[in-house]
Design an enzyme around this catalytic site. Structure first.
Site, PDB file in Angstrom:
ATOM      1  N   ASP A  78       2.421  11.766   7.770  1.00 14.54           N
ATOM      2  CA  ASP A  78       3.342  12.462   6.867  1.00 14.54           C
ATOM      3  C   ASP A  78       4.690  11.767   6.760  1.00 14.54           C
ATOM      4  O   ASP A  78       5.455  12.024   5.842  1.00 14.54           O
ATOM      5  CB  ASP A  78       3.625  13.867   7.422  1.00 14.54           C
ATOM      6  CG  ASP A  78       2.555  14.869   7.047  1.00 14.54           C
ATOM      7  OD1 ASP A  78       1.820  14.621   6.091  1.00 14.54           O
ATOM      8  OD2 ASP A  78       2.468  15.900   7.737  1.00 14.54           O
ATOM      9  N   CYS A  79       4.988  10.966   7.741  1.00 16.33           N
ATOM     10  CA  CYS A  79       6.332  10.412   7.851  1.00 16.33           C
ATOM     11  C   CYS A  79       6.447   8.979   7.355  1.00 16.33           C
ATOM     12  O   CYS A  79       7.506   8.384   7.422  1.00 16.33           O
ATOM     13  CB  CYS A  79       6.809  10.506   9.298  1.00 16.33           C
ATOM     14  SG  CYS A  79       6.902  12.202   9.836  1.00 16.33           S
TER      15      CYS A  79
END
Ligand code: GLC
Ligand code: GLC
Length: 811
Positions: free
Chosen positions: A483-484
């Site tokens: 997600d990052c």
């Protein structure tokens, strides 16, 4: 250092002192009513949705930690204490907290008074039951006052925390005998209330927090308790609570128990009232009647125990290693159930007000859950698929109450669609229920736009192929599994969310991870199509996977490992050419699992690089070296200080990918080592370093670049649960469901002499004894089913409700 021990017979973790390195919690409830309970009885409960239907209040990030719970105060003479130690923190002479499967028992003693609090959510009931048993161990009569305490939440937990100008005026209660009713907002649009009751007459009560505690006191010094007198307060606005005061006289050796029930009740719209302004208490009375006597509580408790006994009999391991046995047979599966229920919403690291159900998270959770209750897995698959958009893309999250996609948390995570195929494949292999593919499922919850589940899978696969970048690799979108890793965000504004900030679709940033995932999934997906008679489509899928494999070999191989990505400028991410972030775990796991470049030995090479550069004594870090500066082109990953979370943390979730990949190249020793390093039962002895519960996985352990190397955070709600179970059950122990039966393909350390797994599969039970007389790491030499030799290592789908004996000899 240990703070307790595993009781393998009772399937409990027994905590021996209350001041654990972090609150060590448990979950109660499996269906609609859920509770979190810590070893000092902190926590809260809710009905179905942790944000919108919260019964009790909790204080996040509080001082002292873990403030708020269901507290029982004992006033023995002038001495005040709690069985769970907190909040008064008077030292008990004896203390034990037993976290079991769906229940918690706290037993303690002080001044020759023993208290035992049994807490659980009964099957099929929307309530918490707390039975408090007191026993006088002294030679003299004891006059005790027992006070209960819960603090109500005005339902919407987010609003409850923020909107005081309104909420300080709305609180309302009713008191009827020993039952306290919390009915805030019932007068208007709600048709539900909470009830908190005890099965005995009370001396008094409090329902107003200020009257009970005193405005300037904490939970550790309630005026009512310390004065020994309830205020009989009736809340009007402010903060409604529920507190009973009972007078208990105990002769020497005498024991008495009290059953407290905290429940959720609902009325039909037209039956809300008993009289003007008086709530209809019928559903509450029915509920309380069910748990009025000790006998009723014991029956309900037995039912809960049997429920878990039944579930866990579906996969049970006996080996020479008790740590492995208890993780595989009990705790890992238990955690899989909890992650299935909660997704990532409510834990001691997730507030329950932030996140709904993740599309990717919830599909992955299926991997560790589908064998437990296939019908619920099926329902979940259909819910998730219904949030998919018609172009195959997905909302990143959806809300459990409405089951609708939530745009506030974003979209455009280009790996999301593939997880649906992954989850459905797992379901088909477990159940053989091909009918699921024909289910009609809406897109974006719009019934007018419905198609078969198979069509959803087609759009998922198609979405990846429709979104390829300059190297023929999948475009990453906002992010992939990581997600990052936000390659299209370029966020400069402090506090801006990387999940929702405008994503500048570059058409350039590509993910090697998604490529690996596509190649890994393709053979199963093609097989699904082939079995549906779609032979040519199956070939197209396999051809696409071949092309993708070639693209990875050409553009996604960095010489000694797989590349991570190309950023929006077309620069490499996760390459030896990079100054930091040279090597990432994710593509090594998935591309090796997919066997990309197997002929040329790429998976083995990549795994060696992982071992050389990413491996540490506490597990494999996500990337190396960690980023030491913020990188506009990479996003959130570089926002974390080195060694934490996605920036060089040991992200436990993807360690099993490496372990699985090791089994695929026959490295049983190494696969197990990777498994063991993050496995909580093996970390019990270093609980003072690890800090979170030794019976469940945490999302992240601080990596070697962090000052607190080895310290875990974010326990319970993590994809780690499902992935480690998938790894250990299907690849290390090698009991692997396939479309046509159960394959036996262990890959273990050579020193392991053998093991036995009892496995329920499609209605039949298999008692599978694996022997390893030659001390090999992989390979089945011979296999018998009910004494008959069978060729190969695939057990047929017996589906006959019988028990079958299997002996598999490695060699
Ligand atoms: C969190 C998320 C998961 C994501 C992972 C890596 O665990 O829940 O969806 O894949 O972080 O960023
Ligand atoms: C943050 C976390 C990540 C998580 C994501 C989900 O980015 O670092 O682990 O997956 O939030 O909202």
């Amino acid at each position: 250092m240990k703070f307790g021990y595993f009781d393998d017979v009772q399937r409990e973790y027994v905590i021996e002192r209350p001041d654990t390195p972090y609150p060590w919690i448990n979950y109660l409830g499996n269906e609609k009513f859920f509770s979190l309970i810590s070893n000092t009885s902190g926590g809260y409960c809710f009905y179905r949705d942790a944000r919108l239907m919260r019964l009790t209040r909790y204080r996040y990030n509080s001082v002292p930690t873990d403030a708020g719970g269901r507290y029982f105060y004992l006033r023995d003479g002038n001495d005040v204490w709690n069985p769970g130690w907190a909040p008064v923190k008077a030292k008990p002479d004896r203390y034990r907290c037993r976290h079991g499967l769906g229940y918690t028992v706290i037993e303690s003693e002080r001044n020759q008074l023993t208290a035992r609090q049994l807490s659980f959510v009964p099957i099929g009931a929307d309530c918490e039951v707390h039975r408090v048993t007191l026993k006088n161990q002294s030679g003299a009569v004891k006059e005790i006052k027992l006070f209960s305490f819960v603090e109500f939440c005005v339902w919407n937990a987010y609003d409850d925390m923020t909107n005081f100008q309104r909420n300080f005026n709305t609180g309302e209660v009713e008191i009827d005998g020993s039952a306290i009713y919390h009915k805030t907002e019932y007068r208007e649009r709600r048709n539900h209330y909470a009830v908190f009751s005890v099965n005995a007459p009370i001396q008094g009560y409090d329902t107003d927090r200020e009257s009970f505690l005193g405005l300037y006191n904490g939970f550790d010094r309630p005026d009512a308790v310390f004065n020994g007198k309830p205020g009989n307060s009736v809340a009007s606005g402010w903060s409604p609570i529920g507190s009973h005061c009972l007078g208990v006289t105990l002769a020497p050796g005498e024991e008495k128990s009290y059953i407290f029930v905290l429940g959720y009740c609902e009325n039909p719209e037209d039956q809300k009232w008993e009289a003007h302004g008086v709530i209809n208490k019928e559903p509450a009375r029915r509920l309380l009647d069910r748990f009025h006597t000790d006998r009723q509580v014991e029956i309900a408790f037995d039912e809960l125990k049997n429920y878990w006994e039944g579930l866990l009999s579906r996969f049970c391991l006996q080996s020479e290693d008790p740590k492995l046995d208890r993780m595989v047979s009990v705790w890992n599966q238990y955690q899989c159930m909890i992650t299935f229920n909660m997704s990532r919403s409510a834990s001691y690291f997730e507030s329950g007000i932030g996140r709904g159900m993740g599309f990717r998270d919830s599909t992955q959770d299926l991997l560790g859950f589908v064998h437990l209750i296939p019908s619920r897995a099926k329902a979940r698959i259909l819910d998730i698929a219904a949030t998919q958009m018609a172009d195959g893309s997905a909302y990143h999250q959806y809300q459990p109450l409405t089951k609708r996609g939530n745009m506030e948390v974003g979209s455009g995570f280009n790996d999301d669609p593939l997880w649906l195929i992954f989850g459905v494949t797992a379901y088909l292999k477990e159940t053989g229920d091909w009918s699921i593919l024909k289910e009609s499922v809406p897109f974006d919850n719009d019934e007018k736009k419905s198609a078969s589940l198979l069509e959803h899978l087609r759009r998922s696969f198609g979405h990846v192929l429709d979104n390829l970048g300059p190297h023929g690799l999948p475009l990453i979108g906002r992010a992939d599994w990581n997600d990052c890793l936000n390659l299209n965000c370029f966020s400069k504004k402090p506090g801006e969310s990387f999940q929702t900030v405008e994503n500048r679709e570059s058409g350039v940033a590509e993910s090697v991870f998604i490529a690996g995932m596509l190649v890994y999934i393709a053979p199963s997906y093609a097989e699904i199509l082939r079995r549906g008679g779609l032979t040519s489509e199956a070939e197209v899928v396999l051809k696409a996977a071949k092309d993708m494999e070639q693209a990875v070999i050409r553009y996604g191989w960095d010489g000694e490992w797989y590349l991570r990505a190309y950023d929006a400028m077309g620069n490499k991410v996760g390459s030896r050419e990079c100054d930091e972030g040279k090597l990432f775990i994710e593509p090594q796991g998935f591309c090796a699992m997919a066997g990309i470049g197997m002929d040329q030995g790429l998976p083995e090479r990549a795994l060696d690089s992982v071992k050389e550069h990413l491996d540490t004594k506490y597990g494999i870090v996500l990337n190396w070296p960690s980023y030491t500066t913020y990188r506009l082109n990479l996003g959130e990953i570089s926002s974390y200080p080195p060694g934490y979370k996605e920036n060089g943390g040991i992200f436990c979730h993807n360690n099993p990918w490496i372990s699985i990949a090791e089994t695929m190249v026959g490295h049983g020793e190494r696969a197990f080592e990777v498994y063991r390093k993050t496995c909580p039962a093996y970390l019990e002895d270093i609980s003072e370093i690890h800090r979170t519960e030794p019976y469940v996985y945490a999302q992240m352990i601080a990596g070697r670049d962090a000052p607190r190397f080895g310290e875990a955070k974010n326990s319970w709600l993590t994809g780690t649960a499902a992935w480690t179970f998938y790894d250990v059950s299907q690849f290390i122990l090698g009991i692997r469901p396939q479309f046509d039966g159960l394959q036996i393909d262990p890959c273990v350390p050579s020193a392991l002499k053998g093991f036995t797994v009892t496995r329920r599969f499609r209605g039949a039970d298999y008692v599978i004894e694996v022997r390893n007389p030659d001390g090999v790491e992989k390979g089945i030499k011979t296999m018998t089913l009910d004494g008959m030799l069978i060729t190969g290592n695939l057990l047929p789908d017996c589906s006959d409700g019988k028990t079958h004996r299997v002996v598999a000899v490695m060699g």
